[in-house]
Design an enzyme around this catalytic site. Structure first.
Site, PDB file in Angstrom:
ATOM      1  CB  ALA A   1      41.033  37.322  74.237  1.00 55.54           C
ATOM      2  N   GLY A   2      42.817  35.682  72.125  1.00 56.79           N
ATOM      3  CA  GLY A   2      44.168  35.223  71.808  1.00 56.79           C
ATOM      4  C   GLY A   2      44.514  35.484  70.366  1.00 56.79           C
TER       5      GLY A   2
ATOM      6  CE1 TYR B   1      47.050  30.480  69.238  1.00 52.80           C
ATOM      7  CE2 TYR B   1      47.133  28.172  68.578  1.00 52.80           C
ATOM      8  CZ  TYR B   1      46.455  29.233  69.142  1.00 52.80           C
ATOM      9  OH  TYR B   1      45.184  29.030  69.621  1.00 52.80           O
TER      10      TYR B   1
ATOM     11  CE  LYS C   1      45.719  29.520  73.436  1.00 50.47           C
ATOM     12  NZ  LYS C   1      44.813  30.628  73.855  1.00 50.47           N
TER      13      LYS C   1
END
Length: 327
Positions: free
Chosen positions: A73-74, A138, A142
């Site tokens: 998920a992300g 993003y 991460k």
């Protein structure tokens, strides 16, 4: 084996769930109330845990009784930096802490990260696994999530998988590129000479599942790509048109300056509408770099190799889109 899959209703997670079920395992899918469960409902051996990675209580409940986790998920687009970090970083932290608290005998926690966590190749050569130069919010979220995994590697058997650009059946993000080529357009940025690595969705899912059983050190990081870096010009000007049977009417790249100007308008719309948008100034800047990795170590350590070449994967993806009325 019972495996908790986050993002199971999404693109990569759905392929992970499908392969686990076909191998005889049980999948517990962490899904939001609003998640589209249509595909997961077709699979036997899937149970649902309602919640989200941002909600620690729902994560605690979902974690009880599982033997492994594949955390796919992300957010790939968000309204602001806080949303990226809340989901991608804090959400990962919630899962890690829940696993330590409620699954002390866990076989493996597989964290799906991204090539964007280490950043682009500045010379067209494969990046090092030690590189930490993300160029997008993003990517920074991460990388921060990876560091949370590393901090707990002695408490939890964790493996990090960094996929290159993922594409394939059920992918909504790359769909517009196929639609543009179908319209005989040539969606290439600049001169199209930037190199990029790709990985077919089911192959990426296979790498994640292989990481569960692999006898590797906790905290290990692995790239996943198909070993065939291609230029944007070849991908969008040759391979996609061949798969769709459409030759571009005109071949010319969109200058980065023009795309940057367009991104300002898209960002303004996103702020006005309160929506996350994909085309941002960061994304435009990202497109000016090479994105190249190399997964030989992954092949050796995880006993995994991609089965689908980029050309074949594009053909399979185009056929799936056509068969399902997406094109």
């Amino acid at each position: 084996m019972k495996v908790l899959v986050t993002g199971g209703s999404g693109f990569l997670g759905s392929h992970v769930a499908e392969q686990l079920v076909h191998a005889g395992h049980t999948v517990r899918a962490l899904v939001r109330k609003s998640s589209n469960r249509k595909f997961l409902n077709t699979l036997s051996g899937v149970e649902f845990a309602e919640g989200s990675v941002e909600n620690r209580a729902s994560v605690d409940e979902a974690m009880r009784g599982v033997d492994a986790v594949v955390h796919s998920a992300g957010l790939v687009k968000a309204r602001n930096a806080s949303e990226f970090f809340e989901c991608n970083t804090q959400g990962t932290t919630n899962l890690l802490e829940a696993a330590i608290a409620h699954a002390p005998n866990m076989k493996r926690f597989v964290h799906v990260s991204s090539l964007e966590a280490c950043g682009p190749s500045f010379d067209g050569l494969p990046v090092s696994r030690d590189q930490e130069r993300p160029v997008t919010t993003y990517g920074r979220s991460k990388l921060a999530a990876e560091k949370e995994c590393a901090r707990r590697k002695d408490k939890l058997p964790v493996v990090i998988v960094r996929p290159a650009a993922i594409y394939g059946p059920r992918d909504v993000e790359i769909l517009e590129a196929f639609r543009a080529v179908r319209r005989r357009q040539y969606p290439v940025i600049g001169d199209g000479k930037m190199l990029a690595c790709y990985i077919y969705g089911p192959d990426c899912a296979s790498a994640c599942i292989k990481a569960i059983d692999a006898d590797v050190a906790s905290g290990s990081i692995y790239f996943a790509d198909d070993g065939q870096p291609v230029t944007m010009a070849r991908a969008m000007g040759e391979i996609l048109p061949a798969a769709l049977g459409r030759k571009p009417l005109l071949r010319f790249g969109v200058p980065l300056s023009v795309l940057k100007l367009a991104s300002l308008g898209v960002e303004a719309y996103g702020r006005f509408a309160g929506k996350a948008v994909m085309l941002t100034r960061e994304k435009v800047a990202m497109l000016s770099h090479h994105w190249v990795c190399e997964s030989g170590v992954t092949h050796a350590d995880l006993k995994w190799k991609p089965e689908v070449t980029f050309e074949e994967g594009v053909r399979l993806t185009a056929k799936w889109y056509e068969d399902h009325g997406w094109l």
